[in-house]
Write an enzyme that holds these catalytic residues in place. Structure first.
Site, PDB file in Angstrom:
ATOM      1  N   CYS A 147     -11.408   2.365   0.469  1.00  0.00           N
ATOM      2  CA  CYS A 147     -10.143   2.715   0.746  1.00  0.00           C
ATOM      3  C   CYS A 147      -9.666   1.697   2.053  1.00  0.00           C
ATOM      4  O   CYS A 147     -10.385   1.780   2.701  1.00  0.00           O
ATOM      5  CB  CYS A 147     -10.034   4.428   0.977  1.00  0.00           C
ATOM      6  SG  CYS A 147      -8.529   4.822   1.523  1.00  0.00           S
ATOM      7  N   GLU A 151      -4.533   8.901   8.812  1.00  0.00           N
ATOM      8  CA  GLU A 151      -3.053   8.915   8.913  1.00  0.00           C
ATOM      9  C   GLU A 151      -2.588   9.928  10.056  1.00  0.00           C
ATOM     10  O   GLU A 151      -1.431   9.724  10.535  1.00  0.00           O
ATOM     11  CB  GLU A 151      -2.254   9.783   7.596  1.00  0.00           C
ATOM     12  CG  GLU A 151      -2.280   8.573   6.420  1.00  0.00           C
ATOM     13  CD  GLU A 151      -1.357   7.426   6.449  1.00  0.00           C
ATOM     14  OE1 GLU A 151      -0.186   8.092   6.943  1.00  0.00           O
ATOM     15  OE2 GLU A 151      -1.449   6.712   5.791  1.00  0.00           O
ATOM     16  N   CYS A 205      -4.425  -1.729  -1.474  1.00  0.00           N
ATOM     17  CA  CYS A 205      -4.558  -0.330  -1.973  1.00  0.00           C
ATOM     18  C   CYS A 205      -5.781  -0.072  -2.782  1.00  0.00           C
ATOM     19  O   CYS A 205      -5.433  -0.885  -4.029  1.00  0.00           O
ATOM     20  CB  CYS A 205      -3.354   0.391  -2.166  1.00  0.00           C
ATOM     21  SG  CYS A 205      -3.811   2.157  -2.948  1.00  0.00           S
ATOM     22  N   ASP A 207       0.721  -1.297  -0.092  1.00  0.00           N
ATOM     23  CA  ASP A 207       0.003   0.104   0.005  1.00  0.00           C
ATOM     24  C   ASP A 207       0.839   1.081   0.064  1.00  0.00           C
ATOM     25  O   ASP A 207       2.128   1.053   0.129  1.00  0.00           O
ATOM     26  CB  ASP A 207      -0.754  -0.029   1.308  1.00  0.00           C
ATOM     27  CG  ASP A 207      -1.673   1.113   1.306  1.00  0.00           C
ATOM     28  OD1 ASP A 207      -2.259   1.519   0.167  1.00  0.00           O
ATOM     29  OD2 ASP A 207      -2.057   1.755   2.480  1.00  0.00           O
ATOM     30  N   SER A 208       0.301   2.381   0.079  1.00  0.00           N
ATOM     31  CA  SER A 208       1.006   3.603  -0.046  1.00  0.00           C
ATOM     32  C   SER A 208       1.326   3.997   1.480  1.00  0.00           C
ATOM     33  O   SER A 208       2.319   4.944   1.547  1.00  0.00           O
ATOM     34  CB  SER A 208       0.342   5.007  -0.551  1.00  0.00           C
ATOM     35  OG  SER A 208      -1.151   4.761   0.072  1.00  0.00           O
ATOM     36  N   HIS A 262      -7.748   2.505   4.098  1.00  0.00           N
ATOM     37  CA  HIS A 262      -7.486   3.303   5.471  1.00  0.00           C
ATOM     38  C   HIS A 262      -8.750   3.377   6.217  1.00  0.00           C
ATOM     39  O   HIS A 262      -8.836   3.474   7.468  1.00  0.00           O
ATOM     40  CB  HIS A 262      -7.004   4.933   5.093  1.00  0.00           C
ATOM     41  CG  HIS A 262      -5.787   4.913   4.736  1.00  0.00           C
ATOM     42  ND1 HIS A 262      -4.871   4.362   3.666  1.00  0.00           N
ATOM     43  CD2 HIS A 262      -4.941   5.864   5.549  1.00  0.00           C
ATOM     44  CE1 HIS A 262      -3.694   4.823   3.776  1.00  0.00           C
ATOM     45  NE2 HIS A 262      -3.639   5.329   4.568  1.00  0.00           N
TER      46      HIS A 262
HETATM   47  N1  DGL Z   1      -4.710   3.014   0.960  1.00  0.00           N
HETATM   48  C1  DGL Z   1      -5.151   3.851  -0.246  1.00  0.00           C
HETATM   49  C2  DGL Z   1      -6.486   3.220  -0.839  1.00  0.00           C
HETATM   50  O1  DGL Z   1      -6.843   2.159  -0.419  1.00  0.00           O
HETATM   51  C3  DGL Z   1      -5.398   5.320   0.010  1.00  0.00           C
HETATM   52  C4  DGL Z   1      -4.318   6.058   0.625  1.00  0.00           C
HETATM   53  C5  DGL Z   1      -3.498   6.796  -0.525  1.00  0.00           C
HETATM   54  O2  DGL Z   1      -4.222   7.932  -1.184  1.00  0.00           O
HETATM   55  O3  DGL Z   1      -2.447   6.609  -0.914  1.00  0.00           O
HETATM   56  O4  DGL Z   1      -6.783   3.891  -1.804  1.00  0.00           O
END
Ligand code: DGL
Length: 284
Positions: free
Chosen positions: A185, A153, A74, A11-12, A187
């Site tokens: 998402c 975050e 992600c 993931d990011s 997150h």
């Molecule tokens: N975890 C990312 C997702 O599921 C969102 C976070 C980001 O923008 O990098 O889309």
């Protein structure tokens, strides 16, 4: 015969840890390797082609680390790169959109499903198509809610600030009559306690649990399972400064994440990461 090679998850940032947590619980015998592309966080506002290039390079690295399966934990990267990745690599690759879409279709009672996500996932319209692929008879309301990522975050997922933001996002969703909300998402599952307080009647679906269940099935069907014995703690690779990630992960999950290994995947160096184990590049 058991296959003890690791599963690669990326993931990011911290969001994909929601999927990692489920994998640990549903596939306890597996070795897990988590890569957080902190150098490029956030993915959500970026162009699709840019996110696709990041994801393909990360998968190339994970393949060089000899993973037996890749999870794109992600939604933004799944939307941008899943098809291209499957065309390029032989390793089995699982995204998070189809499992979440399937779960939503199985959950809704009135056939109205809302999806909240980053701008990138929203722009791709992949949730709409995945949900309508599972059942073209349901209505879908996709909406972008990127500021929720920042709240998570910042370690504020279970806070009054999160509640205020959610009330605003959900106004249109409830006005439209959705009975099911997809957290599009990785997150967002961390917002569940706040969501339950502001919208107790809404059925909430996230793809962490369903993606882990899918991985378990794919490992079994392809005879890739490691075996039942408990696997080692996950390994953690980061491509950028990990301090914020470590703080957010500890706050959100109630336990310190594994010690990160800094990976200079982009050849740009990782300034200020002294004192943190540094990986040599794995040839790929
Ligand atoms: N975890 C990312 C997702 O599921 C969102 C976070 C980001 O923008 O990098 O889309």
């Amino acid at each position: 015969m058991s296959d003890v090679r690791p599963i690669g998850v990326f993931d990011s940032g911290v969001g994909g840890l929601t999927v990692l947590r489920e994998l640990r619980s549903q596939c306890p015998g597996e070795r897990l390797l988590y890569l957080a592309d902190l150098a490029h966080f956030p993915y959500g506002p970026r162009y699709q082609h840019e996110v696709r290039e990041f994801a393909l390079r990360i998968i190339e690295h994970l393949v060089a680390e000899d993973v037996k399966l890749v999870v794109i934990a992600c939604n933004t990267a799944t939307a941008a790169a899943l098809h291209a990745a499957r065309e390029r690599f032989d390793v089995p690759i699982v995204g998070v959109i189809a499992p979440g879409a399937q779960a939503a279709v199985e959950t809704t009672r009135n056939g109205r499903i809302a999806v909240i996500s980053t701008e990138g996932t929203f722009a791709s319209q992949q949730y709409l198509h995945a949900i309508k692929e599972a059942n073209p008879g349901v209505g879908v309301l996709p909406r972008a809610a990127p500021h929720l990522v920042d709240i998570v975050e910042a370690g504020q997922a279970d806070s009054p600030a999160a509640e205020v933001a959610l009330v605003e996002v959900l106004e249109e969703v409830t006005g439209w009559g959705a009975d099911t909300l997809v957290l599009g998402c990785t997150h967002y599952p961390l917002l569940r306690p706040a969501l339950a307080r502001v919208a107790p009647g809404l059925a909430v679906v996230d793809s962490a649990e369903t993606t882990a269940a899918r991985v378990r099935r794919i490992l079994a069907v392809n005879r890739l399972e490691a075996g039942a014995a408990g696997g080692p703690p996950p390994r953690l690779l980061v491509t950028g400064l990990p301090e914020r990630f470590i703080d957010a992960a500890a706050l959100l999950f109630g336990e310190a994440p594994p010690v990160p290994e800094v990976l200079d995947l982009w050849g740009t160096g990782v300034a200020g990461a002294a004192g943190i184990p540094r990986l040599g590049m794995v040839a790929s």
